[in-house]
Design a protein around this motif. Structure first.
Motif, PDB file in Angstrom:
ATOM      1  N   SER A 243       1.243  -1.651   0.097  1.00  0.00           N
ATOM      2  CA  SER A 243      -0.412   0.172  -0.039  1.00  0.00           C
ATOM      3  C   SER A 243       0.895   1.184  -0.364  1.00  0.00           C
ATOM      4  CB  SER A 243      -1.187  -0.268   0.894  1.00  0.00           C
ATOM      5  OG  SER A 243       0.193  -0.146   2.310  1.00  0.00           O
ATOM      6  N   LEU A 244      -0.077   2.309  -0.727  1.00  0.00           N
ATOM      7  CA  LEU A 244       1.011   3.858  -0.307  1.00  0.00           C
ATOM      8  C   LEU A 244      -0.171   4.763   0.382  1.00  0.00           C
ATOM      9  CD1 LEU A 244       1.360   4.286  -3.910  1.00  0.00           C
ATOM     10  CD2 LEU A 244       2.861   2.856  -2.740  1.00  0.00           C
ATOM     11  N   ARG A 245       0.527   5.220   1.000  1.00  0.00           N
ATOM     12  CA  ARG A 245       0.146   6.730   2.392  1.00  0.00           C
ATOM     13  C   ARG A 245       0.320   8.125   1.299  1.00  0.00           C
ATOM     14  NH1 ARG A 245       2.254   4.011   8.036  1.00  0.00           N
ATOM     15  NH2 ARG A 245       0.827   3.225   8.428  1.00  0.00           N
ATOM     16  N   THR A 246      -0.454   8.093   1.052  1.00  0.00           N
ATOM     17  CA  THR A 246      -0.677   9.871   0.271  1.00  0.00           C
ATOM     18  C   THR A 246      -1.375  10.642   1.806  1.00  0.00           C
ATOM     19  OG1 THR A 246      -3.397   9.493   0.043  1.00  0.00           O
ATOM     20  CG2 THR A 246      -0.941   7.845  -1.548  1.00  0.00           C
ATOM     21  N   HIS A 247      -0.710  12.034   0.655  1.00  0.00           N
ATOM     22  CA  HIS A 247      -0.890  13.159   1.779  1.00  0.00           C
ATOM     23  C   HIS A 247      -1.756  14.140   0.052  1.00  0.00           C
ATOM     24  CE1 HIS A 247      -1.494  16.586   4.525  1.00  0.00           C
ATOM     25  NE2 HIS A 247      -0.774  17.555   3.389  1.00  0.00           N
ATOM     26  N   GLU A 248      -2.986  14.665   0.413  1.00  0.00           N
ATOM     27  CA  GLU A 248      -2.745  15.810  -0.868  1.00  0.00           C
ATOM     28  C   GLU A 248      -2.782  14.646  -2.736  1.00  0.00           C
ATOM     29  OE1 GLU A 248      -1.479  19.223   0.271  1.00  0.00           O
ATOM     30  OE2 GLU A 248      -3.029  19.648   1.689  1.00  0.00           O
ATOM     31  N   LYS A 249      -1.469  15.273  -3.292  1.00  0.00           N
ATOM     32  CA  LYS A 249      -1.693  14.855  -4.355  1.00  0.00           C
ATOM     33  C   LYS A 249      -0.112  14.371  -4.565  1.00  0.00           C
ATOM     34  CE  LYS A 249      -4.096  17.934  -7.333  1.00  0.00           C
ATOM     35  NZ  LYS A 249      -4.539  18.144  -8.774  1.00  0.00           N
ATOM     36  N   LYS A 250       0.552  13.651  -3.166  1.00  0.00           N
ATOM     37  CA  LYS A 250       1.936  13.256  -3.120  1.00  0.00           C
ATOM     38  C   LYS A 250       2.006  11.717  -2.347  1.00  0.00           C
ATOM     39  CE  LYS A 250       4.527  16.860  -3.288  1.00  0.00           C
ATOM     40  NZ  LYS A 250       5.898  16.344  -4.189  1.00  0.00           N
ATOM     41  N   ILE A 251       2.716  10.845  -2.193  1.00  0.00           N
ATOM     42  CA  ILE A 251       2.547   9.977  -1.730  1.00  0.00           C
ATOM     43  C   ILE A 251       4.005   9.664  -0.677  1.00  0.00           C
ATOM     44  CG2 ILE A 251       3.431   6.848  -2.096  1.00  0.00           C
ATOM     45  CD1 ILE A 251       2.369   7.979  -4.914  1.00  0.00           C
ATOM     46  N   THR A 252       3.822   9.539   0.165  1.00  0.00           N
ATOM     47  CA  THR A 252       4.489   9.859   1.448  1.00  0.00           C
ATOM     48  C   THR A 252       5.485   8.628   2.006  1.00  0.00           C
ATOM     49  OG1 THR A 252       2.463   9.874   3.144  1.00  0.00           O
ATOM     50  CG2 THR A 252       2.781  12.245   2.002  1.00  0.00           C
ATOM     51  N   GLU A 253       4.716   7.976   2.245  1.00  0.00           N
ATOM     52  CA  GLU A 253       5.161   6.047   1.934  1.00  0.00           C
ATOM     53  C   GLU A 253       4.918   5.266   1.178  1.00  0.00           C
ATOM     54  OE1 GLU A 253       5.546   5.793   7.124  1.00  0.00           O
ATOM     55  OE2 GLU A 253       3.886   7.679   6.341  1.00  0.00           O
ATOM     56  N   VAL A 254       6.056   4.204   1.391  1.00  0.00           N
ATOM     57  CA  VAL A 254       5.239   2.531   0.569  1.00  0.00           C
ATOM     58  C   VAL A 254       5.365   1.949   1.318  1.00  0.00           C
ATOM     59  CG1 VAL A 254       5.869   0.999  -0.710  1.00  0.00           C
ATOM     60  CG2 VAL A 254       6.564   3.567  -1.191  1.00  0.00           C
TER      61      VAL A 254
END
Length: 479
Positions: A243-254
């Motif tokens: 999974s990918l954690r996102t914030h607004e239009k960016k991926i912050t963590e894998v």
């Protein structure tokens, strides 16, 4: 230092890792399998070794260029296979394909040889036009296609003529037409639908050459991995990104299956876009009617204990009597072909490190992509293949130990959409030229590499897609 996480250690991911790490990026590669290379990985059956991926290589300079950029100047040990394809037909004489001019002249009639000379010049122009205008540029939005020079280049590469129609307009020998039509399968497509643009593959085999890496083509992946490590890339095998954690239009963590978290400034996805993006982002998969998958494959890797002189390293192709019907079965009826074209490669005849005694036979038959109506039995289909080979005088005395891959296996092992080897087929203009973009239109720090994005499938193009992904990543992380 900008942190980049690459999901997948296939050739595209390895290529991107080298280009980025060499330019000062902190690169981490996550790979669910236990070795690099993706489909280009090593298989063993007893004392025999096999390249699961391509048995031969074209565009060797592409691989060498990546290594050189990464500071590794040692040449890969390429061997050129001059006589590269022996084509067999049920009721006609065989036809040998070679990069040697005199051999081709001996194989063809005077009129077809004259036409073949012109054909080689034409496909060379198509290749160089494609290389200049398509292979070396990223496509990240529709605006990238709105370029007058690109439009001019597109019309010059025969997009509106099918491969089969182009070959039929030039040659009289039915064997030659059928054997050249097979280049459509190199991109998992039908020669009766795929644009003649893909005849550029003929340029690679006849003008540029067919190659093999001594010790196995998987050495390419190992050398790329070693080069990446020497530039500081961190590899984590057996760690599947889930999974990918996102914030607004960016991926912050894998996030991985083991619940490990990797923070990042940018992500490169080296996987099948039609399956992996929806899996990682927990979004619905694309509508099936939107895409036509490429063909899949039924593959057997086995040991032949009584070597046959006619089974050489180069491509051996035993053609179906009705080639057009074969592609109707694959793409329209979506079922296994009861009289398939059969491909065999025997790298041990060139390289005894692959098997010291006897043959290591890689047998491949084109198979349909997975569908709800697809029904088959592996054992029955294996028997059908061996019986068909016997009609060509090929009697394989194999032991019971073998590795078999079906479309279901390919889908499971590589996350391939419906088990398709090349992602999308190129049977339509849209899918041939408007491949999925090299970058996400949803997240501004997500880039794609691999056979399902631009510029397409095949080991050299996948490596080039890694270079494009790295270039786009650099551009995005500067801002």
């Amino acid at each position: 230092m900008k942190r980049v996480v690459i999901i997948g250690a296939g050739l595209g991911g390895l290529s991107a890792a080298i280009y980025l790490s060499r330019d000062g990026y902190d690169v981490t590669v996550l790979e669910k399998r236990n070795q690099p290379g993706g489909k280009l990985h090593k298989q063993t059956v007893g004392d025999a070794s096999f390249d699961f991926g391509p048995n031969t290589i074209t565009m060797p300079d592409v691989f060498q260029d990546v290594l050189t950029y990464g500071g590794d100047d040692e040449p890969l040990p390429f061997i050129k296979l001059q006589d590269h394809t022996m084509n067999y037909f049920k009721n006609d004489a065989p036809l040998l394909f070679s990069s040697d001019e005199r051999t081709m002249e001996e194989q063809l009639s005077q009129s077809d040889y004259s036409a073949f000379q012109q054909y080689k010049k034409t496909v060379a122009r198509i290749f160089h036009m494609s290389k200049t205008h398509f292979f070396t540029r990223s496509f990240t939005s529709w605006r990238d296609y709105l370029n007058p020079r690109l439009a001019t280049a597109l019309t010059a590469v025969k997009p509106f003529t099918t491969m089969h129609a182009f070959h039929r307009s030039l040659f009289k020998d039915e064997r030659l037409i059928q054997a050249l039509d097979r280049y459509g399968t190199y991109v998992g497509s039908s020669p009766y639908q795929v644009p003649a643009t893909f005849t550029m593959i003929a340029h690679l085999e006849f003008n540029d050459g067919v190659y093999y890496v001594q010790g196995g083509n998987t050495k390419i992946a190992k050398r790329l991995e070693s080069c990446a490590k020497n530039n500081g890339v961190s590899f984590h095998y057996g760690e599947e990104a889930t999974s990918l954690r996102t914030h607004e239009k960016k991926i912050t963590e894998v996030i991985t299956q083991a619940d490990q978290s990797y923070t990042c400034d940018h992500v490169i996805l080296n996987g099948d876009l039609l399956t992996q993006t929806s899996t990682l982002l927990k979004t619905p998969p694309p509508a099936e009617r939107s895409f036509t998958p490429s063909s899949s494959a039924f593959v057997m890797m086995l040991r032949n204990n009584q070597p046959q002189k006619n089974l050489q390293h180069h491509h051996q192709v035993y053609f179906a009597d009705n080639y057009k019907r074969e592609f109707h079965e694959l793409f329209k009826a979506k079922r296994y072909v009861d009289e398939p074209t059969i491909y065999i490669s025997n790298s041990s005849s060139t390289d005894r490190t692959q098997r010291r005694h006897g043959d290591n036979l890689y047998v491949l038959v084109n198979a349909p992509a997975l569908s709800d109506s697809l029904i088959y039995d592996s054992e029955t289909y294996r028997s059908l293949i061996f019986k068909r080979l016997q009609t060509f005088g090929v009697n394989i005395e194999y032991d019971q130990q073998m590795n078999t891959f079906t479309p279901m296996d390919i889908a499971r092992e590589f996350g391939a959409y419906k088990g398709a080897i090349y992602g999308l087929s190129s049977n339509t203009l849209r899918q041939a030229f408007l491949r999925p973009f090299n970058a996400s239109t949803t997240f501004n720090n997500l880039t794609f590499t691999g056979g399902s994005t631009h510029p397409g499938g095949g080991s050299p193009l996948v490596v080039l897609s890694g270079k494009l992904a790295a270039s786009h990543t650099k551009k995005m992380t500067v801002h």
